[in-house]
Scaffold this motif. Structure first.
Motif, PDB file in Angstrom:
ATOM      1  N   VAL A 168       0.857  -1.188   0.000  1.00  0.00           N
ATOM      2  CA  VAL A 168       0.000   0.000   0.000  1.00  0.00           C
ATOM      3  C   VAL A 168       0.897   1.243   0.000  1.00  0.00           C
ATOM      4  O   VAL A 168       1.800   1.352   0.835  1.00  0.00           O
ATOM      5  CB  VAL A 168      -0.910   0.020   1.245  1.00  0.00           C
ATOM      6  N   PRO A 169       0.697   2.184  -0.923  1.00  0.00           N
ATOM      7  CA  PRO A 169       1.577   3.357  -0.964  1.00  0.00           C
ATOM      8  C   PRO A 169       1.436   4.226   0.277  1.00  0.00           C
ATOM      9  O   PRO A 169       0.321   4.529   0.718  1.00  0.00           O
ATOM     10  CB  PRO A 169       1.136   4.091  -2.230  1.00  0.00           C
ATOM     11  N   LEU A 170       2.581   4.628   0.823  1.00  0.00           N
ATOM     12  CA  LEU A 170       2.615   5.482   2.002  1.00  0.00           C
ATOM     13  C   LEU A 170       2.869   6.930   1.600  1.00  0.00           C
ATOM     14  O   LEU A 170       3.592   7.204   0.626  1.00  0.00           O
ATOM     15  CB  LEU A 170       3.721   5.030   2.966  1.00  0.00           C
ATOM     16  N   TYR A 171       2.293   7.839   2.372  1.00  0.00           N
ATOM     17  CA  TYR A 171       2.480   9.271   2.202  1.00  0.00           C
ATOM     18  C   TYR A 171       2.788   9.850   3.577  1.00  0.00           C
ATOM     19  O   TYR A 171       2.134   9.491   4.556  1.00  0.00           O
ATOM     20  CB  TYR A 171       1.218   9.940   1.646  1.00  0.00           C
ATOM     21  N   LEU A 188       9.367   8.988  -0.085  1.00  0.00           N
ATOM     22  CA  LEU A 188       7.907   8.910  -0.092  1.00  0.00           C
ATOM     23  C   LEU A 188       7.300  10.247  -0.490  1.00  0.00           C
ATOM     24  O   LEU A 188       7.930  11.295  -0.329  1.00  0.00           O
ATOM     25  CB  LEU A 188       7.408   8.521   1.308  1.00  0.00           C
ATOM     26  N   PRO A 189       6.060  10.258  -0.977  1.00  0.00           N
ATOM     27  CA  PRO A 189       5.378  11.527  -1.248  1.00  0.00           C
ATOM     28  C   PRO A 189       5.174  12.289   0.060  1.00  0.00           C
ATOM     29  O   PRO A 189       5.029  11.686   1.134  1.00  0.00           O
ATOM     30  CB  PRO A 189       4.036  11.093  -1.852  1.00  0.00           C
ATOM     31  N   LYS A 220      10.861  10.206  -8.016  1.00  0.00           N
ATOM     32  CA  LYS A 220      11.166  11.626  -7.853  1.00  0.00           C
ATOM     33  C   LYS A 220      10.174  12.230  -6.873  1.00  0.00           C
ATOM     34  O   LYS A 220       9.115  11.658  -6.606  1.00  0.00           O
ATOM     35  CB  LYS A 220      11.101  12.349  -9.198  1.00  0.00           C
ATOM     36  N   PRO A 221      10.493  13.400  -6.309  1.00  0.00           N
ATOM     37  CA  PRO A 221       9.606  13.990  -5.285  1.00  0.00           C
ATOM     38  C   PRO A 221       8.199  14.225  -5.809  1.00  0.00           C
ATOM     39  O   PRO A 221       8.005  14.578  -6.978  1.00  0.00           O
ATOM     40  CB  PRO A 221      10.294  15.326  -4.954  1.00  0.00           C
ATOM     41  N   HIS A 222       7.241  14.033  -4.913  1.00  0.00           N
ATOM     42  CA  HIS A 222       5.850  14.364  -5.214  1.00  0.00           C
ATOM     43  C   HIS A 222       5.301  15.140  -4.027  1.00  0.00           C
ATOM     44  O   HIS A 222       5.124  14.584  -2.938  1.00  0.00           O
ATOM     45  CB  HIS A 222       5.011  13.107  -5.461  1.00  0.00           C
ATOM     46  N   ALA A 223       5.046  16.434  -4.239  1.00  0.00           N
ATOM     47  CA  ALA A 223       4.613  17.322  -3.163  1.00  0.00           C
ATOM     48  C   ALA A 223       3.131  17.640  -3.296  1.00  0.00           C
ATOM     49  O   ALA A 223       2.680  18.128  -4.334  1.00  0.00           O
ATOM     50  CB  ALA A 223       5.422  18.616  -3.187  1.00  0.00           C
ATOM     51  N   ILE A 224       2.398  17.375  -2.217  1.00  0.00           N
ATOM     52  CA  ILE A 224       0.973  17.671  -2.147  1.00  0.00           C
ATOM     53  C   ILE A 224       0.786  18.826  -1.170  1.00  0.00           C
ATOM     54  O   ILE A 224       1.335  18.808  -0.065  1.00  0.00           O
ATOM     55  CB  ILE A 224       0.173  16.448  -1.657  1.00  0.00           C
ATOM     56  N   VAL A 225       0.031  19.826  -1.572  1.00  0.00           N
ATOM     57  CA  VAL A 225      -0.174  21.011  -0.734  1.00  0.00           C
ATOM     58  C   VAL A 225      -1.646  21.115  -0.351  1.00  0.00           C
ATOM     59  O   VAL A 225      -2.524  21.104  -1.216  1.00  0.00           O
ATOM     60  CB  VAL A 225       0.283  22.292  -1.468  1.00  0.00           C
TER      61      VAL A 225
END
Length: 334
Positions: A168-171, A188-189, A220-225
């Protein structure tokens, strides 16, 4: 309903805290959470996350994994997950079992967002874990969850079933550079909670990108705002509807949290110091007509370099909330 098809560079997602109206019921709120999940899938949103809060009369998102299962059961393709599970409140092994179960039932659609804040008072924390907890061992807890959801080793005596092998993908969720550093180290994101903690997003996101190390989950980085957003036909109506969230933060500052109907004039309710405090906490917000909100959100994306925006919208009237998300999806597709 229209489908969001454009603006592929920055996805829009939804964060729901399941607010309970004053004199309303949790049952009513939970039905609306399920309906909102189904509705935002039809509108084309990327993911639907549900928060975790405890011992708050105005919030129904306490059994987060149960709610995720309910939303996933009435949807077919939107990603559904936690925004987030607060690990100090839980045994990592149980979290892995719960989300392994969800992933087994809804393969390829479950997200596990993890945070380190207890987000509650010491008495509630003790009721949750039967002891003193803190966020100091959060990195080790993340590693433990990750291990249970990965491929089991021949000598592993404790296995999460369901869970192991589901990956399961972690954030990592955070409101400071701590979470950014951990997400970068683990590959991780990272989701920054700008919607209530707007002070350090640029510093945290820069640290995350500068120190990111690729992993099996993420190259690569994945940034959620996180962003507060409220869209209505006119700027004036949107600002009036937004007073519900302003009052929620105002009452929180006074020692409680209430979900109240909108008012025409907030000046009667707060003093200058309270106004400044609430306005500062909610400054990462986009409120207004579709044209106004489009401009505000594009500015937020430009300043933060966000790969994804996760939007929290709270209105007293549920239909106004649905309409806000619909207008937002439409303007983002233009």
């Amino acid at each position: 309903m229209f489908l969001m098809t454009k603006t592929p560079d920055v996805n829009l997602s939804v964060l729901d805290v399941a607010p309970i109206r004053k004199n309303g019921t949790a049952a009513e709120t939970l039905r609306e959470t399920i309906a909102l999940g189904r509705g935002t899938e039809e509108m084309g949103y990327h993911r639907y996350w549900i928060a975790e809060h405890h011992n708050m009369p105005a919030v129904a998102s306490s059994a987060t994994s149960l709610l995720i299962g309910q939303v996933a059961a009435v949807t077919s393709h939107i990603r559904v997950g936690s925004g987030g599970i607060m690990l100090p409140n839980h045994a990592p092994y149980v979290v892995a079992e719960q989300f392994g179960t969800l992933e087994s039932l809804h393969p390829g659609r479950i997200d596990l967002g993890l945070g380190r804040a207890r987000g509650t008072d010491p008495w509630t924390a003790r009721a949750l874990r039967r002891g003193e907890t803190s966020g100091k061992d959060f990195p080790a807890q993340v590693t433990e969850v990750r291990r249970y959801l990965g491929t089991a080793t021949p000598t592993q005596r404790v296995r999460a079933i369901p869970g192991e092998g589901t990956h399961v993908p972690l954030y990592i969720l955070g409101s400071s550079t701590f979470g950014a550093a951990l997400a970068a180290q683990e590959g991780l994101p990272f989701a920054f909670a700008s919607h209530f903690a707007p002070d350090q997003p640029l510093m945290a996101l820069e640290a995350y990108r500068d120190h990111f190390r690729p992993s099996e989950q993420l190259e690569k980085p994945h940034a959620i705002v996180g962003v507060n957003a409220l869209v209505a036909d006119t700027d004036r109506e949107a600002r009036r509807l937004f007073t519900t969230l302003q009052q929620k933060f105002l009452t929180h500052g006074r020692g409680g949290v209430e979900f109240l109907p909108p008012v025409d004039d907030m000046s009667r309710l707060w003093n200058p110091h309270e106004k400044a405090t609430v306005s500062a906490m909610l400054r990462v917000s986009a409120v207004g007509s579709p044209h106004t909100v489009r401009t505000q959100l594009r500015d937020i994306v430009k300043r933060t370099g966000a790969d994804e925006l996760i939007v929290q919208t709270e209105t007293w009237d549920f239909e106004a909330r649905l309409r806000s998300y619909a207008l937002l999806a439409e303007l983002w597709a233009d």
